[in-house]
Scaffold this motif. Structure first.
Motif, PDB file in Angstrom:
ATOM      1  N   LYS A 175      12.277  -7.274  -1.289  1.00 26.86           N
ATOM      2  CA  LYS A 175      13.171  -6.134  -1.514  1.00 26.86           C
ATOM      3  C   LYS A 175      13.750  -5.621  -0.196  1.00 26.86           C
ATOM      4  O   LYS A 175      14.851  -5.092  -0.143  1.00 26.86           O
ATOM      5  CB  LYS A 175      12.424  -4.976  -2.202  1.00 26.86           C
ATOM      6  N   TYR A 176      13.000  -5.783   0.869  1.00 22.58           N
ATOM      7  CA  TYR A 176      13.445  -5.315   2.183  1.00 22.58           C
ATOM      8  C   TYR A 176      14.260  -6.362   2.933  1.00 22.58           C
ATOM      9  O   TYR A 176      15.247  -6.029   3.575  1.00 22.58           O
ATOM     10  CB  TYR A 176      12.243  -4.914   3.049  1.00 22.58           C
ATOM     11  N   ILE A 177      13.847  -7.623   2.870  1.00 19.76           N
ATOM     12  CA  ILE A 177      14.472  -8.620   3.742  1.00 19.76           C
ATOM     13  C   ILE A 177      15.384  -9.609   3.022  1.00 19.76           C
ATOM     14  O   ILE A 177      16.090 -10.374   3.672  1.00 19.76           O
ATOM     15  CB  ILE A 177      13.411  -9.401   4.554  1.00 19.76           C
ATOM     16  N   ASN A 178      15.377  -9.597   1.701  1.00 22.03           N
ATOM     17  CA  ASN A 178      16.263 -10.469   0.921  1.00 22.03           C
ATOM     18  C   ASN A 178      16.140 -11.945   1.276  1.00 22.03           C
ATOM     19  O   ASN A 178      17.131 -12.660   1.345  1.00 22.03           O
ATOM     20  CB  ASN A 178      17.717 -10.037   1.089  1.00 22.03           C
ATOM     21  N   ASP A 179      14.942 -12.400   1.542  1.00 20.80           N
ATOM     22  CA  ASP A 179      14.692 -13.804   1.879  1.00 20.80           C
ATOM     23  C   ASP A 179      13.283 -14.137   1.400  1.00 20.80           C
ATOM     24  O   ASP A 179      12.306 -13.813   2.075  1.00 20.80           O
ATOM     25  CB  ASP A 179      14.834 -14.009   3.391  1.00 20.80           C
ATOM     26  N   MET A 180      13.190 -14.769   0.236  1.00 21.00           N
ATOM     27  CA  MET A 180      11.880 -14.990  -0.375  1.00 21.00           C
ATOM     28  C   MET A 180      10.989 -15.890   0.481  1.00 21.00           C
ATOM     29  O   MET A 180       9.793 -15.659   0.568  1.00 21.00           O
ATOM     30  CB  MET A 180      12.029 -15.575  -1.783  1.00 21.00           C
ATOM     31  N   ASP A 181      11.565 -16.901   1.124  1.00 26.07           N
ATOM     32  CA  ASP A 181      10.746 -17.756   1.992  1.00 26.07           C
ATOM     33  C   ASP A 181      10.134 -16.949   3.124  1.00 26.07           C
ATOM     34  O   ASP A 181       8.950 -17.089   3.439  1.00 26.07           O
ATOM     35  CB  ASP A 181      11.568 -18.917   2.559  1.00 26.07           C
ATOM     36  N   GLN A 182      10.934 -16.112   3.735  1.00 30.12           N
ATOM     37  CA  GLN A 182      10.424 -15.285   4.828  1.00 30.12           C
ATOM     38  C   GLN A 182       9.434 -14.245   4.300  1.00 30.12           C
ATOM     39  O   GLN A 182       8.446 -13.930   4.962  1.00 30.12           O
ATOM     40  CB  GLN A 182      11.586 -14.595   5.564  1.00 30.12           C
ATOM     41  N   ALA A 183       9.685 -13.722   3.109  1.00 29.90           N
ATOM     42  CA  ALA A 183       8.760 -12.760   2.502  1.00 29.90           C
ATOM     43  C   ALA A 183       7.395 -13.416   2.295  1.00 29.90           C
ATOM     44  O   ALA A 183       6.360 -12.824   2.610  1.00 29.90           O
ATOM     45  CB  ALA A 183       9.322 -12.253   1.175  1.00 29.90           C
ATOM     46  N   ARG A 184       7.405 -14.641   1.790  1.00 25.24           N
ATOM     47  CA  ARG A 184       6.138 -15.372   1.614  1.00 25.24           C
ATOM     48  C   ARG A 184       5.425 -15.534   2.953  1.00 25.24           C
ATOM     49  O   ARG A 184       4.209 -15.364   3.051  1.00 25.24           O
ATOM     50  CB  ARG A 184       6.395 -16.745   1.000  1.00 25.24           C
TER      51      ARG A 184
END
Length: 183
Positions: free
Chosen positions: A30-39
């Protein structure tokens, strides 16, 4: 995992990871809009927690600590991206959604995660590969060395069980239909 700290017990830590990993990934996204980076951020959080388990002091509830730590890591990531002169793709998002709405959404994601974790092992594996890894049925069949029909059957079972478990939530239809795969 209970609220009491038992970081030395890898089984308890694995349970903690299983319970919160997916939900925290969505929260970070929700904050960074990048699921790979969120993981990556969430995995880093758990790795750091494990490494520092003997010295780590959690003053709030464990759930609260995990969400705050995830939010802080996401904001740090955005700041680092904004500090790079060539990068303009990551800016602090204009968040018009109140924080409590994000928490409610995170709680819904946690219920979804619990429903997924309650699936039989093969259904869970197929569902995650389809919905989170965005693999096509043919790719899943090839990877797991099963037929495409078996993948379809396992997805049908998974979707039915998740629908039943989350029948109180209208939003769930969106989640279950999200990113439908072509064979």
């Amino acid at each position: 995992m209970s609220e009491s700290k038992d970081w030395g017990n890898s089984k308890e830590f694995d349970e903690l990871f299983e319970k919160y990993y997916v939900t925290l990934c969505f929260f970070a996204n929700k904050y960074i809009n990048d699921m790979d980076q969120a993981r990556s951020l969430v995995q880093g959080l758990f790795v750091d927690m494990w490494v520092k388990r003997d010295d780590l002091k959690v003053n709030d509830s464990l759930k609260s600590y995990l969400y705050k730590a995830t939010k802080n890591r996401a904001i740090d990531f955005i700041r680092k991206q904004n500090a790079k002169p060539e990068s303009s793709s990551y800016e602090l998002p204009e968040c018009h959604v109140p924080f409590h709405d994000l928490v409610e959404e995170a709680e819904l994601n946690e219920k979804i995660n619990d429903a997924i974790n309650s699936l039989p092992e093969k259904c869970k594996e197929v569902f995650i590969l389809s919905r989170y890894e965005e693999m096509k049925y043919t790719e899943i069949a090839q990877m797991l060395q099963i037929s495409v029909k078996t993948v379809e059957m396992q997805m049908g079972i998974a979707l039915k069980k998740i629908r039943v478990k989350l029948s109180d939530y209208q939003v769930i239809t969106f989640f279950l239909n999200w990113r439908r795969k072509k064979k």
